[in-house]
Scaffold this motif. Structure first.
Motif, PDB file in Angstrom:
ATOM      1  N   LEU A  46       0.833  -1.202   0.000  1.00 51.02           N
ATOM      2  CA  LEU A  46       0.000   0.000   0.000  1.00 51.02           C
ATOM      3  C   LEU A  46       0.872   1.258   0.000  1.00 51.02           C
ATOM      4  CD1 LEU A  46      -2.761   1.385   0.249  1.00 51.02           C
ATOM      5  CD2 LEU A  46      -2.559   1.161   2.723  1.00 51.02           C
ATOM      6  N   ILE A  47       1.957   1.248   0.778  1.00 57.13           N
ATOM      7  CA  ILE A  47       2.843   2.409   0.856  1.00 57.13           C
ATOM      8  C   ILE A  47       3.410   2.744  -0.523  1.00 57.13           C
ATOM      9  CG2 ILE A  47       4.959   3.334   1.851  1.00 57.13           C
ATOM     10  CD1 ILE A  47       2.674   3.055   3.846  1.00 57.13           C
ATOM     11  N   HIS A  48       3.849   1.721  -1.247  1.00 58.93           N
ATOM     12  CA  HIS A  48       4.382   1.927  -2.596  1.00 58.93           C
ATOM     13  C   HIS A  48       3.288   2.461  -3.521  1.00 58.93           C
ATOM     14  CE1 HIS A  48       6.516   0.112  -6.378  1.00 58.93           C
ATOM     15  NE2 HIS A  48       6.643   1.426  -6.302  1.00 58.93           N
ATOM     16  N   GLY A  49       2.084   1.945  -3.361  1.00 59.49           N
ATOM     17  CA  GLY A  49       0.966   2.392  -4.196  1.00 59.49           C
ATOM     18  C   GLY A  49       0.651   3.865  -3.978  1.00 59.49           C
ATOM     19  N   SER A 157      -4.947   0.723   8.042  1.00 62.83           N
ATOM     20  CA  SER A 157      -4.637  -0.621   8.524  1.00 62.83           C
ATOM     21  C   SER A 157      -5.388  -1.681   7.720  1.00 62.83           C
ATOM     22  CB  SER A 157      -5.011  -0.735  10.006  1.00 62.83           C
ATOM     23  OG  SER A 157      -4.756  -2.030  10.494  1.00 62.83           O
ATOM     24  N   ALA A 158      -6.678  -1.440   7.500  1.00 62.42           N
ATOM     25  CA  ALA A 158      -7.495  -2.407   6.743  1.00 62.42           C
ATOM     26  C   ALA A 158      -7.079  -2.460   5.276  1.00 62.42           C
ATOM     27  CB  ALA A 158      -8.969  -2.033   6.866  1.00 62.42           C
ATOM     28  N   CYS A 159      -6.800  -1.307   4.686  1.00 62.56           N
ATOM     29  CA  CYS A 159      -6.423  -1.252   3.272  1.00 62.56           C
ATOM     30  C   CYS A 159      -5.112  -1.993   3.006  1.00 62.56           C
ATOM     31  CB  CYS A 159      -6.289   0.201   2.826  1.00 62.56           C
ATOM     32  SG  CYS A 159      -7.858   1.054   2.545  1.00 62.56           S
ATOM     33  N   SER A 160      -4.181  -1.899   3.941  1.00 61.06           N
ATOM     34  CA  SER A 160      -2.872  -2.523   3.733  1.00 61.06           C
ATOM     35  C   SER A 160      -2.954  -4.037   3.612  1.00 61.06           C
ATOM     36  CB  SER A 160      -1.921  -2.147   4.873  1.00 61.06           C
ATOM     37  OG  SER A 160      -2.388  -2.663   6.099  1.00 61.06           O
ATOM     38  N   LEU A 161      -4.024  -4.621   4.154  1.00 61.70           N
ATOM     39  CA  LEU A 161      -4.195  -6.080   4.080  1.00 61.70           C
ATOM     40  C   LEU A 161      -5.240  -6.516   3.054  1.00 61.70           C
ATOM     41  CD1 LEU A 161      -4.097  -6.993   7.895  1.00 61.70           C
ATOM     42  CD2 LEU A 161      -2.219  -7.057   6.237  1.00 61.70           C
ATOM     43  N   SER A 162      -5.947  -5.559   2.470  1.00 60.95           N
ATOM     44  CA  SER A 162      -7.047  -5.911   1.561  1.00 60.95           C
ATOM     45  C   SER A 162      -6.565  -6.486   0.230  1.00 60.95           C
ATOM     46  CB  SER A 162      -7.927  -4.688   1.297  1.00 60.95           C
ATOM     47  OG  SER A 162      -7.177  -3.651   0.689  1.00 60.95           O
ATOM     48  N   GLY A 163      -5.282  -6.270  -0.094  1.00 57.89           N
ATOM     49  CA  GLY A 163      -4.759  -6.848  -1.330  1.00 57.89           C
ATOM     50  C   GLY A 163      -4.275  -8.277  -1.163  1.00 57.89           C
ATOM     51  N   GLU A 165      -1.730  -9.329   0.154  1.00 57.09           N
ATOM     52  CA  GLU A 165      -0.270  -9.435   0.039  1.00 57.09           C
ATOM     53  C   GLU A 165       0.307  -9.313   1.449  1.00 57.09           C
ATOM     54  OE1 GLU A 165       1.914  -9.769  -2.455  1.00 57.09           O
ATOM     55  OE2 GLU A 165       0.608  -9.748  -4.220  1.00 57.09           O
ATOM     56  N   PHE A 166       0.533 -10.460   2.087  1.00 56.69           N
ATOM     57  CA  PHE A 166       0.941 -10.452   3.491  1.00 56.69           C
ATOM     58  C   PHE A 166       2.464 -10.414   3.623  1.00 56.69           C
ATOM     59  CE2 PHE A 166      -3.210 -12.649   3.464  1.00 56.69           C
ATOM     60  CZ  PHE A 166      -3.926 -11.707   4.177  1.00 56.69           C
ATOM     61  N   ASN A 167       3.047  -9.325   3.126  1.00 57.00           N
ATOM     62  CA  ASN A 167       4.484  -9.132   3.300  1.00 57.00           C
ATOM     63  C   ASN A 167       4.740  -8.267   4.528  1.00 57.00           C
ATOM     64  OD1 ASN A 167       4.208  -6.319   2.388  1.00 57.00           O
ATOM     65  ND2 ASN A 167       3.863  -7.255   0.370  1.00 57.00           N
ATOM     66  N   LEU A 168       6.007  -8.114   4.872  1.00 59.96           N
ATOM     67  CA  LEU A 168       6.358  -7.407   6.100  1.00 59.96           C
ATOM     68  C   LEU A 168       5.907  -5.949   6.090  1.00 59.96           C
ATOM     69  CD1 LEU A 168       9.956  -8.772   6.876  1.00 59.96           C
ATOM     70  CD2 LEU A 168       7.822  -9.273   8.091  1.00 59.96           C
ATOM     71  N   ILE A 169       5.979  -5.298   4.927  1.00 59.78           N
ATOM     72  CA  ILE A 169       5.603  -3.885   4.849  1.00 59.78           C
ATOM     73  C   ILE A 169       4.104  -3.715   5.081  1.00 59.78           C
ATOM     74  CG2 ILE A 169       5.463  -1.856   3.348  1.00 59.78           C
ATOM     75  CD1 ILE A 169       8.048  -2.739   2.037  1.00 59.78           C
ATOM     76  N   ASN A 170       3.296  -4.552   4.440  1.00 59.80           N
ATOM     77  CA  ASN A 170       1.845  -4.455   4.613  1.00 59.80           C
ATOM     78  C   ASN A 170       1.421  -4.808   6.037  1.00 59.80           C
ATOM     79  OD1 ASN A 170       1.163  -3.563   2.044  1.00 59.80           O
ATOM     80  ND2 ASN A 170       0.991  -5.627   1.211  1.00 59.80           N
ATOM     81  N   ILE A 171       2.023  -5.857   6.587  1.00 62.76           N
ATOM     82  CA  ILE A 171       1.699  -6.245   7.960  1.00 62.76           C
ATOM     83  C   ILE A 171       2.138  -5.162   8.939  1.00 62.76           C
ATOM     84  CG2 ILE A 171       2.192  -7.906   9.801  1.00 62.76           C
ATOM     85  CD1 ILE A 171       2.420 -10.062   7.615  1.00 62.76           C
ATOM     86  N   THR A 173       2.448  -1.971   8.254  1.00 61.54           N
ATOM     87  CA  THR A 173       1.543  -0.833   8.071  1.00 61.54           C
ATOM     88  C   THR A 173       0.229  -1.074   8.807  1.00 61.54           C
ATOM     89  OG1 THR A 173       2.494  -0.404   5.880  1.00 61.54           O
ATOM     90  CG2 THR A 173       0.378   0.619   6.373  1.00 61.54           C
ATOM     91  N   ALA A 174      -0.269  -2.309   8.712  1.00 55.73           N
ATOM     92  CA  ALA A 174      -1.529  -2.651   9.395  1.00 55.73           C
ATOM     93  C   ALA A 174      -1.383  -2.517  10.906  1.00 55.73           C
ATOM     94  CB  ALA A 174      -1.955  -4.069   9.025  1.00 55.73           C
ATOM     95  N   LEU A 175      -0.287  -3.038  11.449  1.00 57.01           N
ATOM     96  CA  LEU A 175      -0.060  -2.951  12.891  1.00 57.01           C
ATOM     97  C   LEU A 175       0.121  -1.495  13.339  1.00 57.01           C
ATOM     98  CD1 LEU A 175       2.327  -5.988  13.493  1.00 57.01           C
ATOM     99  CD2 LEU A 175      -0.065  -5.778  14.181  1.00 57.01           C
ATOM    100  N   ALA A 176       0.860  -0.732  12.539  1.00 61.07           N
ATOM    101  CA  ALA A 176       1.083   0.683  12.871  1.00 61.07           C
ATOM    102  C   ALA A 176      -0.242   1.440  12.883  1.00 61.07           C
ATOM    103  CB  ALA A 176       2.041   1.316  11.864  1.00 61.07           C
ATOM    104  N   GLY A 177      -1.107   1.144  11.896  1.00 61.82           N
ATOM    105  CA  GLY A 177      -2.419   1.793  11.845  1.00 61.82           C
ATOM    106  C   GLY A 177      -3.260   1.472  13.063  1.00 61.82           C
TER     107      GLY A 177
END
Length: 221
Positions: A46-49, A157-163, A165-171, A173-177
């Motif tokens: 999501l961050i890259h997007g 947080s929800a958007c970062s996991l909606s794709g 793609e359970f990589n470290l950056i998305n996870i 981002t979700a935890l940080a949110g």
């Protein structure tokens, strides 16, 4: 004390009663950008997007993102906003319950209540209303702004996991949110108890509309 806590929680929920706001639009836009990033551009995070998609692509009604949205995606985006709003309210209720378990919570509410029940003269009531109302309105606005920011954090947080793609950056981002949501929400309880509720009590005391709080206070004594 249970009656007093129930009253405070009901008052907190009433202060944050749902109204369509800018945060709803931002949450909707985040979801649309997320769909486009993950499923159209095949971007893994999501961050890259967010860093890749520019404002022209978001706002261009001819060749941007919006013309490519399907009806099903549009329905999903509205449903996403509704779910975020509902989850924000439910999580806040749960956190408020934990906040009420603090050892100093009960005494804090009693002190606030006693402050505006010691005097009962027309002069003091009039003075309270004139001084308290502007501050109450200003603090209520701040509380709603805090709620909006917490909803956006939850949406990220929800958007970062909606794709899926359970990589470290998305996870991460979700935890940080979620952490940011929890911190902001927890602080909003302090702000509500210390900066909103006392002035709400003062305004309603000055107009003789404090029956519900008095009943809760007496039941908890």
């Amino acid at each position: 004390m249970d009656k007093l806590i129930e009253y405070c929680q009901a008052r907190y929920n009433a202060e944050l009663e749902y109204k369509f706001s800018l945060s709803n639009i931002i949450c909707w836009a985040l979801f649309i950008i997320t769909l486009h990033s993950f499923y159209q551009l095949k971007i893994p995070t999501l961050i890259h997007g967010i860093n890749t998609i520019n404002m022209k692509l978001v706002t261009d009604l001819d060749t941007g993102i919006l013309p490519t949205i399907t009806i099903s995606q549009l329905i999903l985006s509205f449903l996403f906003v509704a779910i975020i709003t509902w989850l924000s309210r439910k999580f806040s209720e749960g956190l408020f319950y934990l906040f009420c378990l603090k050892s100093d919570f009960g005494q804090l509410i009693i002190d606030i209540t006693l402050t505006f029940m010691k005097k009962d003269t027309p002069i003091s009531k009039s003075d309270l209303e004139n001084k308290a109302l502007p501050t109450l309105e200003k603090n209520q606005k701040k509380l709603k702004q805090t709620k909006s920011i917490s909803e956006i954090a939850l949406a990220i947080s929800a958007c970062s996991l909606s794709g899926l793609e359970f990589n470290l950056i998305n996870i991460g981002t979700a935890l940080a949110g979620l952490i940011i949501f929890a911190i902001i929400t927890w602080r909003s309880f302090h702000f509500f108890i210390e900066e909103v509720l006392p002035y709400f009590v003062a305004v309603n005391y000055s107009t003789g509309k404090l029956t519900e709080l008095k009943s809760s206070f007496n039941s908890s004594s």
